[in-house]
Motif scaffolding. Structure first.
Motif: not given
Length: 147
Positions: A18, A21, A42
Protein backbone atom coordinates in the motif's frame (compact mmCIF):
# COMPACT_ATOMS: atom_id res chain seq x y z
CA UNK A 1 8.39 17.58 -10.48
CA UNK A 2 9.79 16.81 -13.92
CA UNK A 3 13.32 15.43 -14.02
CA UNK A 4 13.31 14.38 -10.38
CA UNK A 5 13.93 11.10 -8.58
CA UNK A 6 12.28 9.68 -5.48
CA UNK A 7 13.76 6.68 -3.68
CA UNK A 8 11.81 4.38 -1.39
CA UNK A 9 13.03 1.31 0.51
CA UNK A 10 10.51 -0.95 2.21
CA UNK A 11 10.71 -4.38 3.85
CA UNK A 12 9.90 -7.19 1.41
CA UNK A 13 6.58 -7.85 3.09
CA UNK A 14 3.06 -7.66 1.59
CA UNK A 15 1.78 -5.10 4.10
CA UNK A 16 4.07 -2.48 2.52
CA UNK A 17 2.49 -2.73 -0.95
CA UNK A 18 0.00 0.00 0.00
CA UNK A 19 2.87 2.39 0.76
CA UNK A 20 4.34 1.66 -2.68
CA UNK A 21 0.98 2.13 -4.43
CA UNK A 22 0.29 5.40 -2.62
CA UNK A 23 3.73 6.75 -3.49
CA UNK A 24 3.28 5.80 -7.14
CA UNK A 25 -0.20 7.33 -7.22
CA UNK A 26 0.98 10.61 -5.72
CA UNK A 27 3.94 10.99 -8.07
CA UNK A 28 2.15 9.86 -11.23
CA UNK A 29 -0.90 12.05 -10.63
CA UNK A 30 1.29 15.13 -10.07
CA UNK A 31 3.13 14.27 -13.32
CA UNK A 32 -0.16 14.34 -15.25
CA UNK A 33 -0.92 10.66 -15.81
CA UNK A 34 -4.56 9.66 -16.18
CA UNK A 35 -6.36 7.51 -13.61
CA UNK A 36 -6.32 4.55 -16.05
CA UNK A 37 -2.58 4.90 -16.68
CA UNK A 38 -1.91 5.07 -12.95
CA UNK A 39 -4.01 1.96 -12.32
CA UNK A 40 -2.03 0.10 -15.03
CA UNK A 41 1.23 1.20 -13.42
CA UNK A 42 0.04 0.17 -9.96
CA UNK A 43 -0.73 -3.35 -11.22
CA UNK A 44 2.65 -3.67 -12.99
CA UNK A 45 4.65 -2.31 -10.03
CA UNK A 46 2.70 -4.47 -7.55
CA UNK A 47 3.50 -7.53 -9.68
CA UNK A 48 7.22 -6.71 -9.68
CA UNK A 49 7.13 -6.12 -5.92
CA UNK A 50 5.13 -9.31 -5.30
CA UNK A 51 7.80 -11.28 -7.14
CA UNK A 52 10.44 -9.84 -4.81
CA UNK A 53 8.29 -10.47 -1.75
CA UNK A 54 7.41 -14.07 -2.67
CA UNK A 55 10.60 -15.30 -4.33
CA UNK A 56 13.67 -13.15 -3.75
CA UNK A 57 14.29 -13.94 -0.10
CA UNK A 58 12.83 -17.45 0.03
CA UNK A 59 15.03 -19.54 2.31
CA UNK A 60 16.98 -16.45 3.39
CA UNK A 61 16.69 -13.71 5.97
CA UNK A 62 14.00 -11.19 5.03
CA UNK A 63 15.27 -8.31 2.94
CA UNK A 64 14.11 -5.08 1.36
CA UNK A 65 12.62 -3.90 -1.90
CA UNK A 66 14.18 -0.71 -3.22
CA UNK A 67 12.17 1.50 -5.54
CA UNK A 68 13.35 4.45 -7.58
CA UNK A 69 10.76 6.62 -9.31
CA UNK A 70 12.35 8.74 -12.04
CA UNK A 71 10.11 11.46 -13.45
CA UNK A 72 11.15 12.62 -16.90
CA UNK A 73 9.66 15.19 -19.23
CA UNK A 74 7.27 12.71 -20.87
CA UNK A 75 7.56 9.51 -18.83
CA UNK A 76 7.99 7.87 -15.49
CA UNK A 77 10.48 5.06 -14.95
CA UNK A 78 10.13 2.83 -11.90
CA UNK A 79 13.02 0.63 -10.77
CA UNK A 80 12.07 -2.26 -8.47
CA UNK A 81 15.16 -3.95 -7.03
CA UNK A 82 15.86 -6.69 -4.53
CA UNK A 83 19.09 -8.27 -3.32
CA UNK A 84 17.67 -11.76 -3.14
CA UNK A 85 17.58 -14.87 -5.29
CA UNK A 86 17.26 -14.22 -8.99
CA UNK A 87 15.70 -16.26 -11.78
CA UNK A 88 16.25 -17.19 -15.42
CA UNK A 89 14.73 -14.14 -17.10
CA UNK A 90 15.31 -15.40 -20.66
CA UNK A 91 13.20 -18.49 -19.98
CA UNK A 92 10.39 -16.50 -18.36
CA UNK A 93 10.46 -13.83 -21.10
CA UNK A 94 10.24 -16.54 -23.79
CA UNK A 95 7.22 -18.01 -22.03
CA UNK A 96 5.64 -14.53 -21.87
CA UNK A 97 6.13 -14.02 -25.61
CA UNK A 98 4.67 -17.44 -26.38
CA UNK A 99 1.51 -16.50 -24.43
CA UNK A 100 0.55 -14.20 -27.31
CA UNK A 101 -0.18 -17.32 -29.39
CA UNK A 102 -2.16 -19.18 -26.72
CA UNK A 103 -5.74 -19.02 -25.60
CA UNK A 104 -6.41 -18.09 -22.00
CA UNK A 105 -7.31 -21.74 -21.28
CA UNK A 106 -3.83 -22.86 -22.38
CA UNK A 107 -1.96 -20.41 -20.13
CA UNK A 108 -0.50 -21.88 -16.95
CA UNK A 109 -1.10 -20.35 -13.55
CA UNK A 110 1.96 -18.46 -12.36
CA UNK A 111 4.63 -16.90 -14.49
CA UNK A 112 2.23 -14.41 -16.02
CA UNK A 113 3.81 -11.43 -14.24
CA UNK A 114 6.27 -10.52 -16.99
CA UNK A 115 3.54 -10.84 -19.61
CA UNK A 116 1.26 -8.59 -17.58
CA UNK A 117 3.99 -5.99 -16.99
CA UNK A 118 4.77 -5.93 -20.71
CA UNK A 119 1.08 -5.48 -21.54
CA UNK A 120 0.57 -2.61 -19.08
CA UNK A 121 3.80 -0.66 -19.49
CA UNK A 122 5.51 0.87 -22.53
CA UNK A 123 8.89 -0.66 -21.78
CA UNK A 124 10.06 -3.42 -19.41
CA UNK A 125 13.65 -4.41 -18.65
CA UNK A 126 14.88 -7.04 -16.21
CA UNK A 127 18.41 -7.38 -14.85
CA UNK A 128 19.28 -10.46 -12.81
CA UNK A 129 22.80 -9.72 -11.58
CA UNK A 130 23.09 -9.56 -7.78
CA UNK A 131 19.37 -9.88 -7.17
CA UNK A 132 16.67 -8.76 -9.57
CA UNK A 133 15.93 -5.31 -10.92
CA UNK A 134 12.78 -4.68 -12.93
CA UNK A 135 12.67 -1.37 -14.79
CA UNK A 136 9.21 -0.25 -15.88
CA UNK A 137 8.61 2.79 -18.09
CA UNK A 138 5.31 4.46 -18.92
CA UNK A 139 5.12 7.38 -21.34
CA UNK A 140 2.74 10.23 -20.69
CA UNK A 141 -0.16 10.13 -23.19
CA UNK A 142 -0.95 13.25 -25.08
CA UNK A 143 -4.45 14.57 -24.47
CA UNK A 144 -5.13 14.90 -28.22
CA UNK A 145 -4.44 11.16 -28.66
CA UNK A 146 -7.30 10.48 -26.28
CA UNK A 147 -9.85 12.34 -28.42
Amino acid sequence: MKNSTVNLTVPAQPEYLDVIRLTLYGLASKAGFSFEEIEDMKVAVAEACNNAILHAYKGRAPGNVQLRFKLGEQEITIHVKDEGNSFNYEHVAHRAVSLHDQSLNEARIGGLGIFMMQALMDHVQVHTDGGTEVILTKRLSRKEEMA
